[in-house]
Design a protein around this motif. Structure first.
Motif, PDB file in Angstrom:
ATOM      1  N   MET A 122       0.908  -1.131   0.071  1.00 50.86           N
ATOM      2  CA  MET A 122      -0.109  -0.066  -0.057  1.00 50.86           C
ATOM      3  C   MET A 122       0.824   1.207   0.065  1.00 50.86           C
ATOM      4  O   MET A 122       0.630   2.349  -0.564  1.00 50.86           O
ATOM      5  N   TYR A 131       1.580   1.898  -3.561  1.00 48.57           N
ATOM      6  CA  TYR A 131       0.299   2.179  -4.320  1.00 48.57           C
ATOM      7  C   TYR A 131       0.311   3.845  -3.937  1.00 48.57           C
ATOM      8  O   TYR A 131      -0.215   4.597  -4.840  1.00 48.57           O
ATOM      9  N   VAL A 184      -0.123   7.125  -6.510  1.00 53.63           N
ATOM     10  CA  VAL A 184      -1.078   7.987  -6.292  1.00 53.63           C
ATOM     11  C   VAL A 184      -0.141   9.509  -6.521  1.00 53.63           C
ATOM     12  O   VAL A 184      -0.623  10.510  -7.354  1.00 53.63           O
ATOM     13  N   TYR A 224      -4.958   6.562  -8.961  1.00 51.45           N
ATOM     14  CA  TYR A 224      -6.195   6.193  -8.227  1.00 51.45           C
ATOM     15  C   TYR A 224      -6.827   5.083  -8.598  1.00 51.45           C
ATOM     16  O   TYR A 224      -7.256   4.156  -7.828  1.00 51.45           O
ATOM     17  N   ARG A 265      -4.897   2.061  -8.007  1.00 51.48           N
ATOM     18  CA  ARG A 265      -5.320   1.415  -6.608  1.00 51.48           C
ATOM     19  C   ARG A 265      -6.777   1.032  -6.431  1.00 51.48           C
ATOM     20  O   ARG A 265      -7.183  -0.099  -5.637  1.00 51.48           O
ATOM     21  N   LEU A 289      -6.937  -2.706  -7.220  1.00 53.83           N
ATOM     22  CA  LEU A 289      -6.515  -3.560  -6.141  1.00 53.83           C
ATOM     23  C   LEU A 289      -7.853  -3.874  -5.340  1.00 53.83           C
ATOM     24  O   LEU A 289      -8.114  -4.995  -5.034  1.00 53.83           O
ATOM     25  N   TYR A 290      -8.517  -2.764  -4.882  1.00 45.95           N
ATOM     26  CA  TYR A 290      -9.575  -2.698  -4.105  1.00 45.95           C
ATOM     27  C   TYR A 290     -10.927  -3.709  -4.966  1.00 45.95           C
ATOM     28  O   TYR A 290     -11.558  -4.442  -4.195  1.00 45.95           O
ATOM     29  N   CYS A 297     -13.248   0.867  -4.336  1.00 48.60           N
ATOM     30  CA  CYS A 297     -12.872   0.960  -5.673  1.00 48.60           C
ATOM     31  C   CYS A 297     -13.488   1.959  -6.584  1.00 48.60           C
ATOM     32  O   CYS A 297     -12.988   2.779  -7.242  1.00 48.60           O
ATOM     33  N   GLU A 318     -12.061   5.332  -5.531  1.00 46.47           N
ATOM     34  CA  GLU A 318     -10.807   5.591  -6.161  1.00 46.47           C
ATOM     35  C   GLU A 318     -10.862   5.826  -7.585  1.00 46.47           C
ATOM     36  O   GLU A 318     -10.216   6.802  -8.175  1.00 46.47           O
TER      37      GLU A 318
END
Length: 485
Positions: free
Chosen positions: A351, A354, A358, A368, A371, A374-375, A384, A387
């Motif tokens: 993180m 990540y 950003v 964004y 990331r 990933l969510y 998600c 972002e």
């Protein structure tokens, strides 16, 4: 003399292992040369001392001999040179090395007979890795002030960190000659003796340091290493135990004591010490290698294999870090490391990477939606969507719409999902499924025309969703995506 020494520097490699471990500076280590009876060494190096302005007494111009130019040098030029010098020192304190060199060069032009000007400029050149310039200036300062212990000490550190062990020993010896109580010079000379197999000389230097500075745990640790390699293991353990009693987190002492236990074939104790070193420095290849070797001797193959696998992992991480050191703002490399961390269940480190992406893509918002992806994978759908919406607000991009569309689909929000898929100009099986789902919804509400249109879109994208009698060629010729009002 300058040319001789500069020539000797050509081809010298970096002094192996200086500062290789993740630990306090006072515990940084050097690896051994091929000493007589060891393959590993963790001895504490006395830190390089930053160049400091001399005292008022030391700041008096020092000359090798009074020259005609010095006789005619007026007081104004001397004063102006000193002003340039003081500004140069101030720039060095601020880390502005190029500016410092400029000021010191002006001081030298106005008054070339002052050794401290050359000394401090040489130190700045060394910090900038301009080795040829550094050695010329440091040597010039020594020629002008041949009894200045600090000058010899600094040049010795220069040689030591460039792999010039023999030259460094000579300069440390000179520094000790003019300042016999220089425990830093004694400690570093002892290290060089130890790495070249002169263990008795090393022991003598470390013992002398402890006479001058009895509380130096660095010197104790180094003495323990020398005693171990002299096969005086009882004394080595006694000294290293004292180190760890004074500082239970002294990394190199655990390593050295582990080597002593290994030499004595007390493998359980060796494993315990190497394990503690790994606990203090989790990414150290060396400590895993040390413990793996003991596991092999102790005939514990499963644990040996586990350490071997960890070493491979650390090597991959080291490779990524090395590439990133050369290109610290390469977002693709940062993402690669983040995914590497995630695969190893190291989410916190991932993180951070990540977050760095950003930070580096604030102008496009790319970080964004990366990331956000990933969510999405972690099924944190609201995060998600949040972002990706941030990314879209900065700069609408198909990728952000596509990822957000997938999140809406997982939430069952087909309408919003299709809107995002259309903005992304995306056509795949998931989009086909979304059209099919909305077609069924329209049909349930009695909106048969809309239902037919969505069904047609779904089958055009994925013919497997339609009845067997559907003519694929006709379907494929029709508009796949129609604007949604």
């Amino acid at each position: 003399m300058n040319r001789q020494i500069a020539g000797m520097l050509v081809g010298l490699s970096l002094f192996s292992g200086c500062g290789t471990e993740s630990q306090p500076a006072s515990q940084q280590a050097v690896k051994p040369g091929n000493t007589a009876q060891t393959t590993a060494q963790t001895a504490a190096v006395a830190k390089p001392e930053p160049a400091k302005p001399e005292s008022k007494e030391q700041q008096k111009p020092t000359t090798a001999a009074t020259s005609p130019s010095q006789l005619t040098l007026d007081a104004a030029a001397i004063q102006k040179a000193e002003e340039f010098y003081l500004r140069g020192i101030q720039f060095q304190k601020q880390g502005k090395l190029a500016e410092s060199i400029q000021e010191l060069t002006m001081a030298i032009k106005l008054n070339p007979q002052v050794s401290k000007y050359y000394f401090h400029r040489g130190s700045a050149w060394a910090d900038l890795k301009q080795d040829a310039n550094a050695i010329v200036d440091l040597t010039k300062a020594i020629e002008m002030s041949p009894q200045n212990a600090q000058y010899y000490y600094t040049r010795a550190l220069f040689f030591m960190t460039r792999g010039g062990a023999e030259l460094a020993v000579k300069d440390f010896t000179k520094a000790i000659e003019y300042k016999p109580d220089s425990h830093s010079a004694l400690n570093n000379r002892g290290l060089l003796f130890a790495t070249t197999g002169k263990l008795k000389e090393a022991r003598a230097d470390f013992e002398r340091v402890l006479e001058i500075k009895p509380d130096s745990i660095d010197a104790m640790n180094n003495l323990g290493f020398a005693l171990m390699n002299l096969n005086e293991t009882d004394k080595a353990l006694e000294v290293l135990d004292k180190v760890l009693k004074r500082n239970p987190e002294y990394l190199n002492a655990y390593d050295n004591r582990g080597l002593v236990w290994k030499k004595r074939k007390e493998y359980d104790k060796a494993i315990a010490d190497f394990s503690k070193a790994i606990e203090l420095s989790p990414n150290s290849l060396k400590f895993y290698r040390q413990r793996m070797a003991v596991y092999q001797l102790a005939k514990q193959p499963e644990k040996e294999k586990a350490d071997a696998e960890k070493i491979v992992w650390l090597q991959k991480l080291a490779g990524l870090n090395e590439r990133l050191a050369k290109a610290p703002e390469d977002t693709e490399l940062i993402l690669e490391r983040a995914q590497f961390y995630l695969a190893s269940e190291m989410r916190e480190q991932a993180m951070k990477d990540y977050a760095k992406i950003v930070e580096l893509t604030q102008d496009t918002g790319r970080g964004y939606y990366i990331r956000g992806a990933l969510y999405l994978e972690e099924n944190k759908l609201d995060r998600c969507i949040q972002e990706c919406s941030r990314a879209i607000k900065i700069q609408p991009q198909p990728e952000a719409y596509s990822i957000r569309g997938d999140a809406f689909m997982k939430q069952g929000d087909v309408e919003h999902a299709l809107r995002d898929f259309e903005r992304a100009k995306r056509i795949d099986e998931i989009v086909a499924k979304a059209y099919l789902m909305r077609s069924k919804s329209y049909k349930e509400r009695g909106e048969h025309e809309k239902a037919a249109e969505d069904y047609e879109r779904a089958v055009a994208i994925d013919p497997s969703l339609g009845p067997g009698k559907l003519d694929k060629e006709k379907t494929a010729g029709k508009p796949v995506i129609r604007p949604i009002q």
